[in-house]
Design a protein around this motif. Structure first.
Motif, PDB file in Angstrom:
ATOM      1  N   HIS A 127      36.076  26.107   5.604  1.00 15.05           N
ATOM      2  CA  HIS A 127      35.685  27.033   4.542  1.00 15.05           C
ATOM      3  C   HIS A 127      35.990  26.357   3.209  1.00 15.05           C
ATOM      4  N   LEU A 128      35.031  26.352   2.303  1.00 12.46           N
ATOM      5  CA  LEU A 128      35.228  25.739   0.990  1.00 12.46           C
ATOM      6  C   LEU A 128      35.670  26.796  -0.009  1.00 12.46           C
ATOM      7  N   LYS A 129      36.810  26.561  -0.644  1.00 12.95           N
ATOM      8  CA  LYS A 129      37.362  27.502  -1.626  1.00 12.95           C
ATOM      9  C   LYS A 129      37.014  27.016  -3.031  1.00 12.95           C
ATOM     10  N   PHE A 130      36.432  27.925  -3.837  1.00 15.85           N
ATOM     11  CA  PHE A 130      36.066  27.595  -5.213  1.00 15.85           C
ATOM     12  C   PHE A 130      36.880  28.420  -6.201  1.00 15.85           C
ATOM     13  N   ASN A 131      37.285  27.764  -7.252  1.00 15.60           N
ATOM     14  CA  ASN A 131      38.060  28.389  -8.322  1.00 15.60           C
ATOM     15  C   ASN A 131      37.098  28.864  -9.406  1.00 15.60           C
ATOM     16  N   THR A 132      36.952  30.183  -9.528  1.00 16.59           N
ATOM     17  CA  THR A 132      36.049  30.737 -10.536  1.00 16.59           C
ATOM     18  C   THR A 132      36.805  31.417 -11.679  1.00 16.59           C
ATOM     19  N   GLY A 133      38.124  31.224 -11.748  1.00 16.63           N
ATOM     20  CA  GLY A 133      38.870  31.806 -12.859  1.00 16.63           C
ATOM     21  C   GLY A 133      40.277  32.235 -12.566  1.00 16.63           C
ATOM     22  N   LEU A 134      40.635  32.331 -11.279  1.00 20.04           N
ATOM     23  CA  LEU A 134      42.020  32.674 -10.940  1.00 20.04           C
ATOM     24  C   LEU A 134      42.943  31.491 -11.218  1.00 20.04           C
ATOM     25  N   ASN A 135      42.389  30.282 -11.135  1.00 16.44           N
ATOM     26  CA  ASN A 135      43.136  29.047 -11.440  1.00 16.44           C
ATOM     27  C   ASN A 135      44.393  28.909 -10.589  1.00 16.44           C
ATOM     28  N   ARG A 136      44.178  29.034  -9.301  1.00 14.30           N
ATOM     29  CA  ARG A 136      45.268  28.924  -8.345  1.00 14.30           C
ATOM     30  C   ARG A 136      44.946  27.807  -7.350  1.00 14.30           C
ATOM     31  N   LEU A 137      43.922  28.014  -6.527  1.00 17.31           N
ATOM     32  CA  LEU A 137      43.433  26.980  -5.623  1.00 17.31           C
ATOM     33  C   LEU A 137      41.913  26.930  -5.731  1.00 17.31           C
ATOM     34  N   GLY A 138      41.325  25.779  -5.423  1.00 13.33           N
ATOM     35  CA  GLY A 138      39.887  25.725  -5.299  1.00 13.33           C
ATOM     36  C   GLY A 138      39.215  24.650  -6.132  1.00 13.33           C
ATOM     37  N   PHE A 139      38.017  24.256  -5.667  1.00 15.25           N
ATOM     38  CA  PHE A 139      37.169  23.327  -6.413  1.00 15.25           C
ATOM     39  C   PHE A 139      36.528  24.043  -7.583  1.00 15.25           C
ATOM     40  N   LYS A 140      36.252  23.311  -8.640  1.00 12.58           N
ATOM     41  CA  LYS A 140      35.491  23.852  -9.762  1.00 12.58           C
ATOM     42  C   LYS A 140      33.988  23.667  -9.493  1.00 12.58           C
ATOM     43  N   LYS A 141      33.190  24.444 -10.192  1.00 13.75           N
ATOM     44  CA  LYS A 141      31.737  24.417 -10.014  1.00 13.75           C
ATOM     45  C   LYS A 141      31.182  23.013 -10.226  1.00 13.75           C
ATOM     46  N   ASP A 142      31.696  22.282 -11.200  1.00 13.73           N
ATOM     47  CA  ASP A 142      31.134  20.964 -11.492  1.00 13.73           C
ATOM     48  C   ASP A 142      31.491  19.919 -10.440  1.00 13.73           C
ATOM     49  N   GLN A 143      32.324  20.286  -9.463  1.00 16.46           N
ATOM     50  CA  GLN A 143      32.669  19.360  -8.392  1.00 16.46           C
ATOM     51  C   GLN A 143      31.725  19.477  -7.194  1.00 16.46           C
ATOM     52  N   VAL A 144      30.817  20.459  -7.232  1.00 14.35           N
ATOM     53  CA  VAL A 144      29.945  20.696  -6.076  1.00 14.35           C
ATOM     54  C   VAL A 144      29.172  19.436  -5.670  1.00 14.35           C
ATOM     55  N   PRO A 145      28.512  18.718  -6.587  1.00 16.84           N
ATOM     56  CA  PRO A 145      27.718  17.557  -6.151  1.00 16.84           C
ATOM     57  C   PRO A 145      28.534  16.521  -5.388  1.00 16.84           C
ATOM     58  N   GLN A 146      29.680  16.111  -5.945  1.00 12.34           N
ATOM     59  CA  GLN A 146      30.469  15.078  -5.276  1.00 12.34           C
ATOM     60  C   GLN A 146      31.075  15.590  -3.975  1.00 12.34           C
ATOM     61  N   LEU A 147      31.400  16.891  -3.953  1.00 11.59           N
ATOM     62  CA  LEU A 147      31.976  17.485  -2.741  1.00 11.59           C
ATOM     63  C   LEU A 147      30.961  17.464  -1.601  1.00 11.59           C
ATOM     64  N   ILE A 148      29.758  17.940  -1.871  1.00 12.82           N
ATOM     65  CA  ILE A 148      28.750  17.989  -0.818  1.00 12.82           C
ATOM     66  C   ILE A 148      28.298  16.577  -0.437  1.00 12.82           C
ATOM     67  N   ASP A 149      28.226  15.671  -1.412  1.00 18.39           N
ATOM     68  CA  ASP A 149      27.880  14.280  -1.102  1.00 18.39           C
ATOM     69  C   ASP A 149      28.889  13.673  -0.131  1.00 18.39           C
ATOM     70  N   LYS A 150      30.135  14.034  -0.272  1.00 15.64           N
ATOM     71  CA  LYS A 150      31.166  13.514   0.628  1.00 15.64           C
ATOM     72  C   LYS A 150      31.044  14.138   2.019  1.00 15.64           C
ATOM     73  N   LEU A 151      30.676  15.413   2.059  1.00 12.46           N
ATOM     74  CA  LEU A 151      30.613  16.127   3.338  1.00 12.46           C
ATOM     75  C   LEU A 151      29.363  15.812   4.142  1.00 12.46           C
ATOM     76  N   THR A 152      28.239  15.624   3.462  1.00  9.17           N
ATOM     77  CA  THR A 152      26.948  15.527   4.147  1.00  9.17           C
ATOM     78  C   THR A 152      26.898  14.463   5.248  1.00  9.17           C
ATOM     79  N   PRO A 153      27.401  13.265   5.008  1.00  9.30           N
ATOM     80  CA  PRO A 153      27.311  12.262   6.082  1.00  9.30           C
ATOM     81  C   PRO A 153      28.351  12.432   7.193  1.00  9.30           C
TER      82      PRO A 153
END
Length: 369
Positions: A127-153
């Motif tokens: 499960h991918l956790k995204f940080n949308t404002g709680l600022n506790r745990l999670g990826f930021k929105k701008d990390q989506v491209p590099q995150l998915i690029d790493k996962l896809t292969p």
């Protein structure tokens, strides 16, 4: 309900069932329901609570750490279990017990990919956790491209859900902020779906979110405190039933004269003649020192009795003046008759802290119908 003969936490599983059905009624039939059972199911008993919820049809469970999920698996819980805050030290146990980790940083992703590869896994659910404002745990929105690029292969894992956590769903004054979080999450969903080539389950709502933002229920909702009978606002509390009642008994009564004192450091000094009752629970049982000196109150035979002086490790003393009571009588610390939320508020804290702080040395007694 049976009268207490010692300090016990009485857990009403029929109240849990009521709360589950109430919360279920607020979402679409197709929306999945995740029950949060971390921290011993908010201070109750994670195994018995999970067993009851599983029998009622809960779709998912969530715990904070891997060892909490291991306990559930070893007790026979078969539903999917999301580990919200996994650490690399628990990754082997996660895979061995078929738990599902929240991946919230590149460090955690790299470590879990390594573990999954070592275990010979393919399409292991994450499960991918995204940080949308709680600022506790999670990826930021701008990390989506590099995150998915790493996962896809990578073939070791498969994304089964993406989620975020709202910071202030119970606060009407923060509606604009909450809607901002929800809208950011929608943008993340679209980008993740486009880059992955499929849409995982999406979830962002907690208990207050289920009530106040039903339009954002997506594919699944998560509830913790609501299952245990607290809704973070009076109108919701009125619909829920606290499942836990903390009970004890009067160990001894004292008659004190003016100028005598009570407890350590003589924190309470008697102004005029008083009757005090000593109860067999203290800060080692979860009734912390902030509840002393009148902040906390207990219920004795239908009347409120404030705590006198400092809370001790194993005892508290309360003002029983004018209350018709005797040694051995039952005392209610919190429960349906006297809310844990109100008690916590008097000590400038929240029900979560009071409930989850009840020590494991306090005996649990279960009621079901």
């Amino acid at each position: 309900m049976p009268k207490a003969t010692e300090t016990v936490l009485e857990i009403d599983l029929s109240a849990l069932e009521h709360n589950y059905h109430y919360l279920r009624s607020k979402i679409k039939p197709s929306t999945k329901f995740l029950g949060v059972v971390k921290a011993f199911a908010y201070g109750n008993d994670s195994v018995r609570v999970a067993q009851k919820l599983e029998s009622l049809g809960v779709d998912y469970f969530a715990v904070a750490y891997a060892k909490e999920g291991v306990v559930l698996r070893d007790a026979g819980i078969t539903s999917p279990i999301l580990v919200l805050h996994p650490l690399p030290s628990g990754f082997d146990s996660i895979i061995e017990r078929c738990l599902e980790p929240s991946i919230y940083s590149e460090y955690i992703l790299d470590a879990f990919l390594e573990t999954a590869k070592r275990h010979g896994q393919k399409d292991y659910p994450i499960h991918l956790k995204f940080n949308t404002g709680l600022n506790r745990l999670g990826f930021k929105k701008d990390q989506v491209p590099q995150l998915i690029d790493k996962l896809t292969p990578r073939k070791e894992v498969k994304v089964v859900s993406i989620f975020s956590h709202l910071a202030a769903t119970e606060d009407k004054n923060e509606r604009e902020f909450t809607m901002g979080q929800i809208n950011t999450f929608k943008e993340i969903i679209l980008e993740v779906e486009e880059r992955l080539g499929y849409r995982p389950k999406c979830h962002i709502l907690n208990t207050s979110g289920i009530i106040n933002y039903p339009e954002a229920q997506f594919d699944m909702v998560r509830s913790g405190i609501g299952l245990y009978g607290y809704g973070n606002e009076a109108r919701v509390d009125a619909e829920l039933r606290p499942i836990a009642t903390l009970k004890t008994i009067i160990s001894q009564l004292h008659v004190l004269e003016a100028n005598e004192s009570v407890g350590y450091n003589r924190a309470y000094k008697v102004g005029s003649k008083k009757v005090t009752a000593t109860l067999p629970l203290g800060h080692a049982d979860g009734i912390g020192r902030p509840y002393g000196n009148g902040k906390g109150q207990v219920l004795i035979n239908g009347k409120m009795a404030p705590i006198l002086g400092n809370v001790c490790m194993d005892m508290i003393m309360v003002d029983a003046t004018g209350i018709d009571c005797k040694e051995g009588d039952e005392v209610i610390i919190f429960g349906p008759q006297t809310s844990a939320e109100k008690m916590a508020n008097r000590a400038n804290t929240i029900s979560y802290e009071l409930l989850t702080g009840i020590s494991q040395r306090v005996k649990r007694v279960f009621l079901d119908g």
